[in-house]
Enzyme design. Structure first.
Site, PDB file in Angstrom:
ATOM      1  N   SER A 110     -20.176  27.210  58.861  1.00 28.59           N
ATOM      2  CA  SER A 110     -19.123  27.254  58.020  1.00 28.59           C
ATOM      3  C   SER A 110     -19.247  28.867  56.973  1.00 28.59           C
ATOM      4  O   SER A 110     -18.556  28.864  56.090  1.00 28.59           O
ATOM      5  CB  SER A 110     -19.127  26.274  56.707  1.00 28.59           C
ATOM      6  N   ALA A 123     -17.849  33.952  59.774  1.00 28.57           N
ATOM      7  CA  ALA A 123     -17.286  33.992  61.162  1.00 28.57           C
ATOM      8  C   ALA A 123     -16.330  32.915  61.438  1.00 28.57           C
ATOM      9  O   ALA A 123     -15.372  32.866  62.077  1.00 28.57           O
ATOM     10  CB  ALA A 123     -18.461  34.176  62.212  1.00 28.57           C
ATOM     11  N   GLN A 152     -24.846  40.547  49.932  1.00 25.73           N
ATOM     12  CA  GLN A 152     -24.568  41.432  48.556  1.00 25.73           C
ATOM     13  C   GLN A 152     -24.007  42.738  48.954  1.00 25.73           C
ATOM     14  O   GLN A 152     -22.909  42.963  48.459  1.00 25.73           O
ATOM     15  CB  GLN A 152     -26.194  41.740  47.891  1.00 25.73           C
ATOM     16  N   GLU A 205     -25.766  53.035  52.003  1.00 21.46           N
ATOM     17  CA  GLU A 205     -26.926  52.129  52.262  1.00 21.46           C
ATOM     18  C   GLU A 205     -27.841  52.941  53.403  1.00 21.46           C
ATOM     19  O   GLU A 205     -27.349  53.884  54.040  1.00 21.46           O
ATOM     20  CB  GLU A 205     -26.534  50.612  52.858  1.00 21.46           C
ATOM     21  N   HIS A 214     -36.024  42.889  56.351  1.00 16.00           N
ATOM     22  CA  HIS A 214     -35.242  43.605  55.211  1.00 16.00           C
ATOM     23  C   HIS A 214     -36.498  44.182  54.398  1.00 16.00           C
ATOM     24  O   HIS A 214     -37.377  43.192  54.169  1.00 16.00           O
ATOM     25  CB  HIS A 214     -34.245  42.844  54.519  1.00 16.00           C
ATOM     26  N   ARG A 219     -34.000  50.529  58.373  1.00 22.47           N
ATOM     27  CA  ARG A 219     -34.749  49.394  57.791  1.00 22.47           C
ATOM     28  C   ARG A 219     -36.063  49.153  58.343  1.00 22.47           C
ATOM     29  O   ARG A 219     -37.094  48.830  57.712  1.00 22.47           O
ATOM     30  CB  ARG A 219     -33.946  48.098  57.835  1.00 22.47           C
ATOM     31  N   HIS A 256     -34.554  39.015  58.057  1.00 26.78           N
ATOM     32  CA  HIS A 256     -33.267  38.962  57.403  1.00 26.78           C
ATOM     33  C   HIS A 256     -32.023  38.821  58.462  1.00 26.78           C
ATOM     34  O   HIS A 256     -30.959  38.139  58.204  1.00 26.78           O
ATOM     35  CB  HIS A 256     -32.916  40.497  56.787  1.00 26.78           C
ATOM     36  N   ARG A 261     -30.118  46.510  63.329  1.00 23.04           N
ATOM     37  CA  ARG A 261     -28.820  46.620  62.756  1.00 23.04           C
ATOM     38  C   ARG A 261     -28.812  47.550  61.584  1.00 23.04           C
ATOM     39  O   ARG A 261     -29.525  47.735  60.848  1.00 23.04           O
ATOM     40  CB  ARG A 261     -28.416  45.341  62.125  1.00 23.04           C
ATOM     41  N   SER A 314     -22.943  43.981  59.582  1.00 20.96           N
ATOM     42  CA  SER A 314     -22.857  42.483  60.096  1.00 20.96           C
ATOM     43  C   SER A 314     -21.565  41.785  59.687  1.00 20.96           C
ATOM     44  O   SER A 314     -20.929  40.902  60.465  1.00 20.96           O
ATOM     45  CB  SER A 314     -24.120  41.592  59.535  1.00 20.96           C
TER      46      SER A 314
HETATM   47  C1  SIN Z   1     -28.228  44.307  51.812  1.00 20.39           C
HETATM   48  O1  SIN Z   1     -27.420  44.353  50.682  1.00 20.39           O
HETATM   49  O2  SIN Z   1     -29.225  45.177  51.628  1.00 20.39           O
HETATM   50  C2  SIN Z   1     -27.941  43.732  52.920  1.00 20.39           C
HETATM   51  C3  SIN Z   1     -26.763  43.850  53.683  1.00 20.39           C
HETATM   52  C4  SIN Z   1     -27.057  43.807  54.947  1.00 20.39           C
HETATM   53  O3  SIN Z   1     -27.955  43.202  55.434  1.00 20.39           O
HETATM   54  O4  SIN Z   1     -26.220  44.493  55.658  1.00 20.39           O
END
Ligand code: SIN
Length: 514
Positions: free
Chosen positions: A11, A14, A45, A112, A226, A272, A329, A364, A369
């Site tokens: 749920s 996707a 987030q 990011e 992560h 990451r 993560h 990734r 995602s």
């Molecule tokens: C994050 O907010 O650090 C995670 C977001 C993500 O994994 O793309």
């Protein structure tokens, strides 16, 4: 037995995107094993990466995605992602989805790790996933049936074609549901490790179901850890978004030493996997690691979700330091699908984290995602809406209500500890082999043999997923992205492009496929 046009399992975003497109023409039922709020999407987030600013381009987004993914990505699929992404984002905005803007109405774009530009759209500051899920739920309200607290167990097959699914309800009663199309949208598997950013229900159900049904899986060795989960009293109560580093935060030791100096040209915004390994090494040397956020003005305004998370856990934001630890993560691998989201079994599709479209490669890129989810959930919907299904008899010899005395399985804690110790951020032959040998016999059991209760199926799924990760990691004799082996620390150019494909019919021998 009930039959419908489309069954979607899961749920998260996707499932909701696919359902919102399909429900105009098809009867759609969503099954979810807990409540509809239990998904990783809702916890997202950071935001959605999309090259929509004037200075940016899809070529730059493609280059960053391939770079973070160590060029293990399928470039055609990445191109589909980054070229189509902006169109879907604009469509969502036209439909009323609100991303954060400044006082002039211009989109506020965050940065990011490993991105060359500010290209992350966000909503509610750091509540992007929740905003998107709420928006999509509203779209499908009264049009799609959502069945909560029903755990999908096994896919029903007829000659390599998926025709339905068995499920168990909260009373552990067995239910069969037939469908012309079955979509797996069950998310990833962070819950097979001790520290994870994932919702606790996310333990790899989709991978295990697909494996038992004989679908192809690929790249299962590539797990993303992560770098920054909140670390309080030996637990991880939530994520501290990479967007925090995007606004200037830096990783430091207790004494204030910056740990990413001289480690990568992007320093704290390196990919990451690189940041995670630096933290891992520091922690292995006895250091505690913190995010220094003292330079971020109005932290609580930009990051309200993280501020609340910290307050709940008695971390005082004003003191400027958040204790962190890396944790599981995201799974880059998964059920192998084509550009239409089709698996190797007819009428079985996979979308979101459970699918491997090949866009993420070995690691990734941040905030790709949600974008992948939106682009490929739409692709699946397009496919299903344009397809005419061959007729088949919707029957199954799966007997309802059978409960055998279950074979005793390793406990959830035992599996998590074993995975974290041996199949985590740094791996080696001995550790991987020990996990594979221990878990392998259990992977041969059927769901009936383990007792056909939700509790036992959860354990069996955790075991199968863990074994798929460990055995794939054992076969990859190099380090690449999220997969790092201390006994094979180099990235080997002759491994480039070589996929480790997993399928039930393959006979697995330690060290390779026969
Ligand atoms: C994050 O907010 O650090 C995670 C977001 C993500 O994994 O793309």
């Amino acid at each position: 037995m009930p039959k419908t046009d489309v069954v979607i399992i899961g749920s998260g975003l996707a499932a909701l995107v696919a359902a919102s497109r399909l429900c105009m023409d098809k009867n759609v039922i969503i099954f979810t094993k807990a409540s509809k709020e239990n998904s990783n999407s809702i916890l997202a987030q950071g935001g959605i990466a999309s090259a929509i600013s004037k200075e940016d381009s899809w070529c730059s987004h493609l280059k960053d995605t391939m770079g973070a993914g160590c060029n293990h990505n399928i470039d055609k699929m990445v191109e589909t992602l980054v070229r189509n992404g902006p169109t879907y984002i604009l469509e969502l905005m036209e439909q009323g989805m609100k991303f954060d803007t400044n006082e002039f109405g211009d989109l506020l774009l965050g940065r990011e790790g490993a991105h060359s530009y500010r290209r992350i759209l966000h909503a509610g500051g750091d509540a992007t996933g929740k905003a998107l899920v709420t928006f999509m739920m509203e779209k499908i309200k009264n049009k799609v049936t959502i069945v909560e607290h029903h755990m999908a167990v096994d896919l029903i097959l007829d000659n390599n074609r998926c025709i339905g699914v068995t499920a168990i309800n909260q009373q552990d009663e067995n239910i069969t549901f037939f469908a012309e199309h079955v979509i797996l949208a069950t998310g990833g598997c962070g819950g097979v490790f001790e520290y994870t950013s994932n919702d606790p229900t996310i333990i790899g159900d989709g991978y295990a179901m697909a494996y038992r049904a004989g679908a192809d899986l690929v790249d299962m060795e590539f797990v993303q850890f992560h770098p920054t989960l909140l670390h309080v009293n030996g637990t991880c109560p939530g994520l501290i978004s990479e967007a925090v580093r995007g606004e200037g935060a830096v990783l430091v030791t207790e004494s204030g030493r910056r740990i990413m100096e001289n480690k990568h040209s992007y320093k704290d915004l390196a990919p990451r996997d690189i940041v995670t390994r630096v933290i891992f090494d520091e922690m292995s040397n006895g250091e505690k690691i913190f995010l220094d956020i003292s330079m971020i003005d109005s932290f609580n305004v930009r990051f309200p979700t993280i501020t609340t998370l910290c307050e709940k856990n008695e971390i005082i934001i004003e003191q400027g330091k958040i204790p962190i630890v890396p944790g599981a993560h995201f799974m880059m691998g998964g059920i192998k699908v084509n550009e239409h989201g089709e698996s190797s079994l007819r009428y079985l599709y996979a979308i979101g984290e459970v699918a491997c479209t090949g866009v993420h490669g070995a690691n990734r890129l941040a905030s790709n995602s949600l974008l992948e989810t939106i682009v490929f959930a739409n692709a699946v919907a397009d496919r299903i809406l344009s397809e005419t299904v061959d007729q088949v008899k919707y029957t199954s010899d799966i007997a309802n209500g059978i409960h055998l005395n279950g074979i005793q399985l390793p406990s959830e804690d035992e599996i998590k500890q074993m995975m974290s110790k041996n199949v985590g951020i740094v791996r080696n032959q001995a550790g991987l082999q020990a996990v594979v040998e221990y878990l392998e016999p259990y992977t041969k059991l059927t769901t009936k043999e383990v007792g056909f209760t939700q509790a036992s199926i959860v354990r069996l799924n955790m075991i199968t997923t863990s074994w798929l990760i460990a055995s794939s990691a054992l076969m990859r004799l190099e380090s690449r992205g999220g997969h790092f082996r201390s006994d094979y620390p180099e990235t080997m150019s002759n491994w480039q492009g070589r996929l480790i494909n997993r399928k039930k019919q393959d006979v697995f021998v330690l060290g390779g496929l026969s």
